[in-house]
Scaffold this motif. Structure first.
Motif, PDB file in Angstrom:
ATOM      1  N   GLU A   1      21.191 -14.216   7.072  1.00 34.70           N
ATOM      2  CA  GLU A   1      20.314 -13.077   6.829  1.00 34.70           C
ATOM      3  C   GLU A   1      19.630 -12.651   8.129  1.00 34.70           C
ATOM      4  N   TYR A   2      19.079 -11.462   8.087  1.00 35.42           N
ATOM      5  CA  TYR A   2      18.358 -10.884   9.217  1.00 35.42           C
ATOM      6  C   TYR A   2      16.983 -10.471   8.752  1.00 35.42           C
ATOM      7  N   ARG A   3      16.108 -10.214   9.723  1.00 36.43           N
ATOM      8  CA  ARG A   3      14.802  -9.682   9.378  1.00 36.43           C
ATOM      9  C   ARG A   3      14.527  -8.459  10.238  1.00 36.43           C
ATOM     10  N   LEU A   4      13.902  -7.499   9.623  1.00 32.45           N
ATOM     11  CA  LEU A   4      13.483  -6.271  10.285  1.00 32.45           C
ATOM     12  C   LEU A   4      11.967  -6.269  10.294  1.00 32.45           C
ATOM     13  N   ARG A   5      11.377  -6.072  11.454  1.00 31.95           N
ATOM     14  CA  ARG A   5       9.925  -6.068  11.571  1.00 31.95           C
ATOM     15  C   ARG A   5       9.415  -4.636  11.484  1.00 31.95           C
ATOM     16  N   VAL A   6       8.503  -4.413  10.532  1.00 33.31           N
ATOM     17  CA  VAL A   6       7.887  -3.097  10.341  1.00 33.31           C
ATOM     18  C   VAL A   6       6.389  -3.317  10.211  1.00 33.31           C
ATOM     19  N   GLY A   7       5.679  -3.224  11.307  1.00 31.51           N
ATOM     20  CA  GLY A   7       4.234  -3.452  11.281  1.00 31.51           C
ATOM     21  C   GLY A   7       3.909  -4.847  10.799  1.00 31.51           C
ATOM     22  N   ARG A   8       3.094  -4.944   9.735  1.00 30.57           N
ATOM     23  CA  ARG A   8       2.717  -6.250   9.180  1.00 30.57           C
ATOM     24  C   ARG A   8       3.741  -6.782   8.196  1.00 30.57           C
ATOM     25  N   TYR A   9       4.784  -6.015   7.947  1.00 31.07           N
ATOM     26  CA  TYR A   9       5.765  -6.398   6.927  1.00 31.07           C
ATOM     27  C   TYR A   9       7.086  -6.819   7.549  1.00 31.07           C
ATOM     28  N   ARG A  10       7.797  -7.691   6.822  1.00 31.93           N
ATOM     29  CA  ARG A  10       9.110  -8.158   7.232  1.00 31.93           C
ATOM     30  C   ARG A  10      10.086  -7.848   6.103  1.00 31.93           C
ATOM     31  N   ILE A  11      11.198  -7.245   6.460  1.00 29.69           N
ATOM     32  CA  ILE A  11      12.229  -6.934   5.489  1.00 29.69           C
ATOM     33  C   ILE A  11      13.386  -7.889   5.751  1.00 29.69           C
ATOM     34  N   ILE A  12      13.701  -8.698   4.760  1.00 25.92           N
ATOM     35  CA  ILE A  12      14.788  -9.661   4.855  1.00 25.92           C
ATOM     36  C   ILE A  12      16.021  -9.000   4.245  1.00 25.92           C
ATOM     37  N   PHE A  13      17.141  -8.984   5.001  1.00 25.90           N
ATOM     38  CA  PHE A  13      18.342  -8.326   4.492  1.00 25.90           C
ATOM     39  C   PHE A  13      19.591  -9.074   4.914  1.00 25.90           C
ATOM     40  N   SER A  14      20.681  -8.766   4.238  1.00 24.42           N
ATOM     41  CA  SER A  14      21.976  -9.351   4.573  1.00 24.42           C
ATOM     42  C   SER A  14      22.978  -8.223   4.778  1.00 24.42           C
TER      43      SER A  14
ATOM     44  N   ALA B   1       0.830  -1.209   0.000  1.00 25.06           N
ATOM     45  CA  ALA B   1       0.000   0.000   0.000  1.00 25.06           C
ATOM     46  C   ALA B   1       0.868   1.265   0.000  1.00 25.06           C
ATOM     47  N   LYS B   2       0.449   2.255  -0.774  1.00 22.58           N
ATOM     48  CA  LYS B   2       1.203   3.511  -0.885  1.00 22.58           C
ATOM     49  C   LYS B   2       1.382   4.204   0.455  1.00 22.58           C
ATOM     50  N   ALA B   3       0.412   4.080   1.340  1.00 24.83           N
ATOM     51  CA  ALA B   3       0.500   4.728   2.644  1.00 24.83           C
ATOM     52  C   ALA B   3       1.553   4.078   3.539  1.00 24.83           C
ATOM     53  N   GLU B   4       1.862   2.811   3.306  1.00 21.54           N
ATOM     54  CA  GLU B   4       2.817   2.097   4.155  1.00 21.54           C
ATOM     55  C   GLU B   4       4.234   2.121   3.596  1.00 21.54           C
ATOM     56  N   GLN B   5       4.417   2.509   2.351  1.00 26.71           N
ATOM     57  CA  GLN B   5       5.751   2.540   1.752  1.00 26.71           C
ATOM     58  C   GLN B   5       6.714   3.488   2.464  1.00 26.71           C
TER      59      GLN B   5
ATOM     60  N   ARG C   1      29.409  -2.246   5.642  1.00 19.25           N
ATOM     61  CA  ARG C   1      29.481  -1.137   4.712  1.00 19.25           C
ATOM     62  C   ARG C   1      28.290  -1.172   3.779  1.00 19.25           C
ATOM     63  N   ILE C   2      27.770  -2.400   3.569  1.00 22.57           N
ATOM     64  CA  ILE C   2      26.629  -2.546   2.671  1.00 22.57           C
ATOM     65  C   ILE C   2      25.557  -3.375   3.360  1.00 22.57           C
ATOM     66  N   VAL C   3      24.353  -2.842   3.407  1.00 25.92           N
ATOM     67  CA  VAL C   3      23.184  -3.575   3.871  1.00 25.92           C
ATOM     68  C   VAL C   3      22.341  -3.815   2.629  1.00 25.92           C
ATOM     69  N   ARG C   4      22.167  -5.079   2.275  1.00 24.00           N
ATOM     70  CA  ARG C   4      21.450  -5.415   1.046  1.00 24.00           C
ATOM     71  C   ARG C   4      20.052  -5.906   1.378  1.00 24.00           C
ATOM     72  N   ILE C   5      19.040  -5.188   0.917  1.00 20.82           N
ATOM     73  CA  ILE C   5      17.650  -5.541   1.153  1.00 20.82           C
ATOM     74  C   ILE C   5      17.268  -6.607   0.130  1.00 20.82           C
ATOM     75  N   GLU C   6      16.925  -7.800   0.627  1.00 17.06           N
ATOM     76  CA  GLU C   6      16.627  -8.930  -0.245  1.00 17.06           C
ATOM     77  C   GLU C   6      15.132  -9.030  -0.568  1.00 17.06           C
ATOM     78  N   GLU C   7      14.268  -8.885   0.447  1.00 20.29           N
ATOM     79  CA  GLU C   7      12.832  -9.060   0.231  1.00 20.29           C
ATOM     80  C   GLU C   7      12.030  -8.177   1.172  1.00 20.29           C
ATOM     81  N   VAL C   8      10.822  -7.816   0.748  1.00 23.68           N
ATOM     82  CA  VAL C   8       9.846  -7.112   1.562  1.00 23.68           C
ATOM     83  C   VAL C   8       8.561  -7.913   1.438  1.00 23.68           C
TER      84      VAL C   8
END
Length: 84
Positions: free
Chosen positions: A49-62, A18-22, A69-76
């Motif tokens: 990998e790690y996960r970041l919790r943002v409300g109903r969404y999970r951001i998977i990153f490495s 949703a545009k409001a949650e971006q 030096r680099i945080v790579r966002i793999e999935e939302v």
């Protein structure tokens, strides 16, 4: 300070929420620049990998490098029984 890198897959998934949650997701990901002083972050079991919790969404990153030096966002993804 770490650099945030988005994969093509993660950007596509971000555009589908949703545009409001971006903006909330963007600001939470931006907070990852101050690694390891981040909240709502957990290491995933069995992978680097790690996960970041943002409300109903999970951001998977490495993280790349000892002092990241680099945080790579793999999935939302929206949290459900198939998220991990």
């Amino acid at each position: 300070m770490a650099v945030i890198e988005w994969t093509r897959r993660a950007m596509k998934q971000l555009r589908q929420i949703a545009k409001a949650e971006q903006p909330v997701v963007y600001s939470a990901v931006d907070a990852l620049r101050s690694w390891p002083d981040c909240r709502n972050v957990k290491a995933l079991v069995g992978c680097d990998e790690y996960r970041l919790r943002v409300g109903r969404y999970r951001i998977i990153f490495s993280i790349h490098g000892e002092r990241p030096r680099i945080v790579r966002i793999e999935e939302v993804k929206k949290r459900d029984e198939r998220t991990y």
